[in-house]
Design a protein around this motif. Structure first.
Motif, mmCIF file in Angstrom:
data_model
loop_
_atom_site.group_PDB
_atom_site.id
_atom_site.type_symbol
_atom_site.label_atom_id
_atom_site.label_comp_id
_atom_site.label_asym_id
_atom_site.label_seq_id
_atom_site.Cartn_x
_atom_site.Cartn_y
_atom_site.Cartn_z
ATOM 1 N N ASP A 51 0.824 -1.208 0.000
ATOM 2 C CA ASP A 51 0.000 0.000 0.000
ATOM 3 C C ASP A 51 0.862 1.264 0.000
ATOM 4 O OD1 ASP A 51 -2.194 -1.634 0.016
ATOM 5 O OD2 ASP A 51 -2.638 -1.356 2.153
ATOM 6 N N LYS A 52 1.961 1.215 0.747
ATOM 7 C CA LYS A 52 2.862 2.362 0.799
ATOM 8 C C LYS A 52 3.501 2.600 -0.567
ATOM 9 C CE LYS A 52 6.731 4.190 3.453
ATOM 10 N NZ LYS A 52 7.708 3.934 4.486
ATOM 11 N N LYS A 53 3.897 1.528 -1.217
ATOM 12 C CA LYS A 53 4.496 1.663 -2.550
ATOM 13 C C LYS A 53 3.480 2.227 -3.526
ATOM 14 C CE LYS A 53 6.852 -0.965 -6.154
ATOM 15 N NZ LYS A 53 6.128 -0.343 -7.238
ATOM 16 N N HIS A 54 2.237 1.785 -3.396
ATOM 17 C CA HIS A 54 1.186 2.296 -4.270
ATOM 18 C C HIS A 54 0.986 3.798 -4.055
ATOM 19 C CE1 HIS A 54 -2.493 2.570 -6.556
ATOM 20 N NE2 HIS A 54 -3.119 3.057 -5.490
ATOM 21 N N LEU A 55 0.974 4.227 -2.779
ATOM 22 C CA LEU A 55 0.825 5.655 -2.498
ATOM 23 C C LEU A 55 2.005 6.442 -3.052
ATOM 24 C CD1 LEU A 55 -0.607 5.852 1.127
ATOM 25 C CD2 LEU A 55 -1.687 6.613 -0.976
ATOM 26 N N ASN A 56 3.206 5.872 -2.965
ATOM 27 C CA ASN A 56 4.383 6.553 -3.501
ATOM 28 C C ASN A 56 4.289 6.706 -5.008
ATOM 29 O OD1 ASN A 56 5.489 6.800 -0.978
ATOM 30 N ND2 ASN A 56 6.820 5.008 -1.172
ATOM 31 N N ASP A 57 3.619 5.766 -5.657
ATOM 32 C CA ASP A 57 3.479 5.830 -7.108
ATOM 33 C C ASP A 57 2.476 6.903 -7.531
ATOM 34 O OD1 ASP A 57 5.291 3.806 -7.384
ATOM 35 O OD2 ASP A 57 3.788 2.221 -7.629
ATOM 36 N N ILE A 58 1.423 7.122 -6.740
ATOM 37 C CA ILE A 58 0.372 8.018 -7.202
ATOM 38 C C ILE A 58 0.472 9.438 -6.655
ATOM 39 C CG2 ILE A 58 -1.273 6.160 -7.617
ATOM 40 C CD1 ILE A 58 -2.618 6.862 -4.982
ATOM 41 N N LEU B 138 3.316 12.258 4.673
ATOM 42 C CA LEU B 138 2.822 12.614 5.991
ATOM 43 C C LEU B 138 3.963 13.146 6.833
ATOM 44 C CD1 LEU B 138 0.521 9.570 6.808
ATOM 45 C CD2 LEU B 138 -0.181 11.894 6.236
ATOM 46 N N PRO B 139 3.722 14.164 7.648
ATOM 47 C CA PRO B 139 4.791 14.650 8.523
ATOM 48 C C PRO B 139 5.109 13.593 9.570
ATOM 49 C CG PRO B 139 2.707 15.704 9.074
ATOM 50 C CD PRO B 139 2.477 14.888 7.827
ATOM 51 N N PRO B 140 6.330 13.622 10.077
ATOM 52 C CA PRO B 140 6.687 12.629 11.107
ATOM 53 C C PRO B 140 5.845 12.840 12.362
ATOM 54 C CG PRO B 140 8.415 14.277 10.881
ATOM 55 C CD PRO B 140 7.425 14.526 9.779
ATOM 56 N N LEU B 141 5.538 11.760 13.016
ATOM 57 C CA LEU B 141 4.727 11.804 14.228
ATOM 58 C C LEU B 141 5.617 12.147 15.415
ATOM 59 C CD1 LEU B 141 1.866 11.313 15.268
ATOM 60 C CD2 LEU B 141 2.514 8.955 15.692
ATOM 61 N N HIS B 142 5.423 13.347 15.990
ATOM 62 C CA HIS B 142 6.254 13.794 17.103
ATOM 63 C C HIS B 142 5.674 13.385 18.451
ATOM 64 C CE1 HIS B 142 8.957 16.114 14.618
ATOM 65 N NE2 HIS B 142 7.933 16.657 14.011
ATOM 66 N N HIS B 143 4.379 13.167 18.476
ATOM 67 C CA HIS B 143 3.719 12.825 19.732
ATOM 68 C C HIS B 143 3.120 11.432 19.619
ATOM 69 C CE1 HIS B 143 4.227 16.980 20.876
ATOM 70 N NE2 HIS B 143 3.696 17.345 19.730
ATOM 71 N N SER B 144 2.777 10.883 20.749
ATOM 72 C CA SER B 144 2.163 9.564 20.716
ATOM 73 C C SER B 144 0.790 9.664 20.064
ATOM 74 C CB SER B 144 2.048 9.008 22.136
ATOM 75 O OG SER B 144 1.252 9.856 22.927
ATOM 76 N N PRO B 145 0.325 8.600 19.473
ATOM 77 C CA PRO B 145 -0.969 8.656 18.805
ATOM 78 C C PRO B 145 -2.096 8.900 19.810
ATOM 79 C CG PRO B 145 -0.021 6.441 18.712
ATOM 80 C CD PRO B 145 0.985 7.329 19.345
ATOM 81 N N ALA B 146 -3.224 9.328 19.306
ATOM 82 C CA ALA B 146 -4.377 9.614 20.161
ATOM 83 C C ALA B 146 -4.798 8.356 20.909
ATOM 84 C CB ALA B 146 -5.531 10.123 19.308
ATOM 85 N N LYS B 147 -5.322 8.570 22.112
ATOM 86 C CA LYS B 147 -5.786 7.427 22.883
ATOM 87 C C LYS B 147 -7.164 7.745 23.450
ATOM 88 C CE LYS B 147 -3.530 8.790 27.183
ATOM 89 N NZ LYS B 147 -2.699 8.339 28.276
#
Length: 92
Positions: free
Chosen positions: A13-20, A25-34
């Motif tokens: 999926d990542k390769k597909h997104l790179n193709d299109i 996405l910016p790097p995640l600096h904080h922990s994900p939402a909980k």
């Protein structure tokens, strides 16, 4: 077809997104939402509201002091300044 693992699917999926798209996405600096319980959420909101109101009160006091040209000085009733006025007596 053989079933693919989640890691392989993610890479595909990542390769597909790179193709299109060139967007990244910016790097995640904080922990994900909980998820929080309602009680935790209310406690956090109350804490944030109190901190906000305290900050607003300090800012209002500062602006008022500036407007009235009030200088805040340090007051030490038992400090060094009070010692200058005390009499020194010898016990002899």
């Amino acid at each position: 077809g053989s079933p693919i693992t989640t890691e392989e699917r993610r890479l595909r999926d990542k390769k597909h997104l790179n193709d299109i798209t060139a967007a990244r996405l910016p790097p995640l600096h904080h922990s994900p939402a909980k998820l929080l319980s309602i009680e935790e959420s209310i406690a956090i909101q109350i804490q944030q509201k109190e901190a906000y109101e305290e900050m607003q009160a300090k800012l209002a006091a500062q602006k008022l002091a500036e407007r009235l040209n009030i200088k805040m000085l340090r007051f030490e009733p038992e400090g060094e300044a009070s010692m200058q006025y005390r009499e020194v007596r010898d016990e002899d």
